[in-house]
Scaffold this motif. Structure first.
Motif, mmCIF file in Angstrom:
data_model
loop_
_atom_site.group_PDB
_atom_site.id
_atom_site.type_symbol
_atom_site.label_atom_id
_atom_site.label_comp_id
_atom_site.label_asym_id
_atom_site.label_seq_id
_atom_site.Cartn_x
_atom_site.Cartn_y
_atom_site.Cartn_z
ATOM 1 N N VAL A 43 3.898 8.294 59.046
ATOM 2 C CA VAL A 43 2.640 8.854 58.550
ATOM 3 C C VAL A 43 2.587 8.679 57.036
ATOM 4 O O VAL A 43 1.556 8.329 56.467
ATOM 5 C CB VAL A 43 2.519 10.352 58.921
ATOM 6 C CG1 VAL A 43 1.250 10.968 58.341
ATOM 7 C CG2 VAL A 43 2.547 10.516 60.445
ATOM 8 N N ARG A 44 3.705 8.942 56.411
ATOM 9 C CA ARG A 44 3.852 8.708 54.979
ATOM 10 C C ARG A 44 5.273 8.196 54.754
ATOM 11 O O ARG A 44 6.224 8.839 55.202
ATOM 12 C CB ARG A 44 3.623 10.005 54.213
ATOM 13 C CG ARG A 44 3.274 9.763 52.786
ATOM 14 C CD ARG A 44 2.680 10.987 52.158
ATOM 15 N NE ARG A 44 1.295 11.221 52.515
ATOM 16 C CZ ARG A 44 0.569 12.183 51.974
ATOM 17 N NH1 ARG A 44 1.096 12.989 51.085
ATOM 18 N NH2 ARG A 44 -0.676 12.349 52.316
ATOM 19 N N LYS A 57 9.571 15.850 58.686
ATOM 20 C CA LYS A 57 9.319 15.720 57.255
ATOM 21 C C LYS A 57 10.638 15.746 56.488
ATOM 22 O O LYS A 57 11.488 16.592 56.740
ATOM 23 C CB LYS A 57 8.408 16.849 56.772
ATOM 24 C CG LYS A 57 8.075 16.771 55.293
ATOM 25 C CD LYS A 57 6.935 17.697 54.907
ATOM 26 C CE LYS A 57 6.642 17.589 53.422
ATOM 27 N NZ LYS A 57 5.508 18.432 53.028
ATOM 28 N N TYR A 109 8.959 19.903 63.256
ATOM 29 C CA TYR A 109 7.973 20.948 63.554
ATOM 30 C C TYR A 109 6.860 20.347 64.400
ATOM 31 O O TYR A 109 6.810 19.125 64.615
ATOM 32 C CB TYR A 109 7.450 21.586 62.265
ATOM 33 C CG TYR A 109 6.845 20.637 61.241
ATOM 34 C CD1 TYR A 109 7.596 19.592 60.680
ATOM 35 C CD2 TYR A 109 5.520 20.772 60.835
ATOM 36 C CE1 TYR A 109 7.034 18.725 59.750
ATOM 37 C CE2 TYR A 109 4.957 19.912 59.901
ATOM 38 C CZ TYR A 109 5.722 18.900 59.369
ATOM 39 O OH TYR A 109 5.167 18.041 58.449
ATOM 40 N N ASP A 110 5.972 21.168 64.909
ATOM 41 C CA ASP A 110 4.932 20.687 65.812
ATOM 42 C C ASP A 110 3.959 19.758 65.090
ATOM 43 O O ASP A 110 3.546 20.038 63.960
ATOM 44 C CB ASP A 110 4.136 21.865 66.397
ATOM 45 C CG ASP A 110 4.929 22.610 67.453
ATOM 46 O OD1 ASP A 110 5.978 22.097 67.897
ATOM 47 O OD2 ASP A 110 4.500 23.720 67.836
ATOM 48 N N HIS A 151 -6.118 17.670 52.342
ATOM 49 C CA HIS A 151 -5.243 17.100 53.378
ATOM 50 C C HIS A 151 -4.078 18.020 53.725
ATOM 51 O O HIS A 151 -3.191 17.644 54.468
ATOM 52 C CB HIS A 151 -4.752 15.709 52.966
ATOM 53 C CG HIS A 151 -5.892 14.746 52.809
ATOM 54 N ND1 HIS A 151 -6.022 13.890 51.754
ATOM 55 C CD2 HIS A 151 -6.987 14.554 53.592
ATOM 56 C CE1 HIS A 151 -7.152 13.197 51.879
ATOM 57 N NE2 HIS A 151 -7.758 13.584 52.980
ATOM 58 N N ASN A 152 -4.124 19.214 53.199
ATOM 59 C CA ASN A 152 -3.064 20.172 53.518
ATOM 60 C C ASN A 152 -3.502 21.220 54.546
ATOM 61 O O ASN A 152 -2.828 22.246 54.710
ATOM 62 C CB ASN A 152 -2.526 20.837 52.242
ATOM 63 C CG ASN A 152 -1.470 19.959 51.575
ATOM 64 O OD1 ASN A 152 -0.947 19.036 52.194
ATOM 65 N ND2 ASN A 152 -1.158 20.238 50.325
ATOM 66 N N ASP A 164 2.149 21.779 54.941
ATOM 67 C CA ASP A 164 2.832 21.646 53.652
ATOM 68 C C ASP A 164 3.212 23.010 53.074
ATOM 69 O O ASP A 164 2.890 23.341 51.930
ATOM 70 C CB ASP A 164 1.875 20.917 52.690
ATOM 71 C CG ASP A 164 2.619 20.030 51.715
ATOM 72 O OD1 ASP A 164 3.849 20.046 51.720
ATOM 73 O OD2 ASP A 164 1.935 19.335 50.934
HETATM 74 N N1 LIG Z 1 2.520 18.800 61.560
HETATM 75 C C1 LIG Z 1 1.590 17.914 61.211
HETATM 76 N N2 LIG Z 1 0.566 17.676 62.041
HETATM 77 C C2 LIG Z 1 -0.392 16.778 61.692
HETATM 78 N N3 LIG Z 1 -0.398 16.089 60.548
HETATM 79 C C3 LIG Z 1 0.613 16.286 59.692
HETATM 80 C C4 LIG Z 1 1.644 17.213 59.965
HETATM 81 N N4 LIG Z 1 2.508 17.187 58.929
HETATM 82 C C5 LIG Z 1 2.027 16.306 58.053
HETATM 83 N N5 LIG Z 1 0.887 15.748 58.492
HETATM 84 C C6 LIG Z 1 0.080 14.714 57.825
HETATM 85 O O1 LIG Z 1 0.880 14.118 56.817
HETATM 86 C C7 LIG Z 1 0.311 14.346 55.523
HETATM 87 C C8 LIG Z 1 1.412 14.640 54.524
HETATM 88 O O2 LIG Z 1 2.138 15.804 54.928
HETATM 89 P P1 LIG Z 1 2.521 16.903 53.853
HETATM 90 O O3 LIG Z 1 1.306 17.412 53.192
HETATM 91 O O4 LIG Z 1 3.380 17.912 54.524
HETATM 92 O O5 LIG Z 1 3.406 16.009 52.882
HETATM 93 P P2 LIG Z 1 3.463 15.911 51.305
HETATM 94 O O6 LIG Z 1 4.197 14.665 51.012
HETATM 95 O O7 LIG Z 1 4.022 17.165 50.774
HETATM 96 O O8 LIG Z 1 1.979 15.752 50.866
HETATM 97 P P3 LIG Z 1 1.253 16.095 49.494
HETATM 98 O O9 LIG Z 1 2.289 16.272 48.448
HETATM 99 O O10 LIG Z 1 0.339 14.929 49.294
HETATM 100 O O11 LIG Z 1 0.478 17.332 49.783
HETATM 101 C C9 LIG Z 1 -0.651 15.520 55.725
HETATM 102 O O12 LIG Z 1 -1.703 15.477 54.791
HETATM 103 C C10 LIG Z 1 -1.130 15.293 57.148
HETATM 104 O O13 LIG Z 1 -2.151 14.323 57.167
#
Ligand SMILES: Nc1ncnc2c1ncn2[C@@H]1O[C@H](COP(=O)(O)OP(=O)(O)OP(=O)(O)O)[C@@H](O)[C@H]1O
Ligand SMILES: [Mg+2]
Length: 240
Positions: A43-44, A57, A109-110, A151-152, A164
């Motif tokens: 996803v990332r 994550k 996690y889910d 997106h959070n 997040d």
């Molecule tokens: N449990 C989940 N269910 C659905 N989508 C998820 C989930 N966890 C993460 N994502 C997707 O992955 C993206 C990034 O996750 P997250 O925000 O936890 O990471 P981050 O690297 O800390 O992002 P940022 O720093 O840009 O906020 C989220 O914006 C969402 O699109």
């Protein structure tokens, strides 16, 4: 029911938060050691993966740890603990948090099957109509996300779900601080809806007014502070 159960492995330790089969535990151990989820969808990159109905994550090690990072639990464990602390505000249920000796950690996690607010803007009326109550219920419980960008949080078809969680602050006692953070949330939301979905101020305003009917944190006249906050974000992004 135990809230979490400690896990000790040869090269990692942590907690499980639900019943867990040995297969998932072994995969988790390997994911953490290798820093990637080969069987999952990325996803990332090197950060978030989806594997079936699970999300994975990674929280990389901190290169120059601050003193407090050496003594507090890893980011994965803090995220998992936050899930419980903010309930009933919906967020994905944690299953497993593992940390390696160097401080890097991993959370299983889910996965939430859904979309973010910028995607649903103008598309899903029920989701948009549920936004004011989502913010009101967070603020009523003094749950303030330190990085409340669009997106959070995702709509799972029935409710908004907060993601997040490492960015969620501890409950703050100061009333003035709560107002400030609530204004920041709305400014972030306005920025994201404008930037990602082309929404304008006049379209978001009725949601804010509805929020002020549900939450005592802010009043309709605070809208101008929201707009000021949004302009500040635009300036910071070099868009103004
Ligand atoms: N449990 C989940 N269910 C659905 N989508 C998820 C989930 N966890 C993460 N994502 C997707 O992955 C993206 C990034 O996750 P997250 O925000 O936890 O990471 P981050 O690297 O800390 O992002 P940022 O720093 O840009 O906020 C989220 O914006 C969402 O699109
Ligand atoms: Mg995020």
């Amino acid at each position: 029911v135990a809230t979490r159960v400690a896990i000790e492995l040869a090269d990692a330790r942590g907690f499980r938060y639900t019943d867990l089969d040995d297969d998932l535990l072994e995969r988790g151990r390997r994911w953490l050691a290798e820093g990637v989820v080969p069987e999952g969808q990325q996803v990332r990159e090197r950060r978030v993966y989806r594997w079936g109905d699970l999300a994975i994550k990674f929280f990389p090690l901190v290169s120059k740890p601050r003193l407090r990072d050496r003594f507090r639990p890893s980011a994965a464990v803090r995220s998992a603990d936050t899930y419980r602390r903010i309930r009933p505000v919906p967020s994905p249920r944690p299953r497993l948090a593992l940390e390696a000796g160097d401080g890097a950690s991993l959370l299983v996690y889910d996965w939430v099957d859904g979309d973010s607010v910028d995607v649903l803007w103008g598309v899903d009326e029920a989701a948009i109509a549920a936004l004011p109550a989502f913010l009101a219920s967070m603020h009523e419980r003094r749950v303030f996300h330190g990085d409340f960008h669009v997106h959070n949080f995702v709509w799972d078809g029935e409710a908004w779900v907060l993601l997040d969680l490492v960015g969620v602050r501890h409950a703050l006692r100061s009333f003035a601080r709560g107002r400030r953070l609530a204004i920041d949330h709305w400014a972030y939301l306005l920025w994201g809806l404008d930037h990602h979905a082309g929404a304008d101020e006049a379209e978001v305003r009725p949601l804010f007014d509805e929020y002020t009917r549900l939450s005592p944190t802010l009043a309709p006249r605070d809208w101008r502070k929201v707009v000021r906050g949004w302009r500040g974000l635009l300036r910071r992004a070099g868009q103004l």
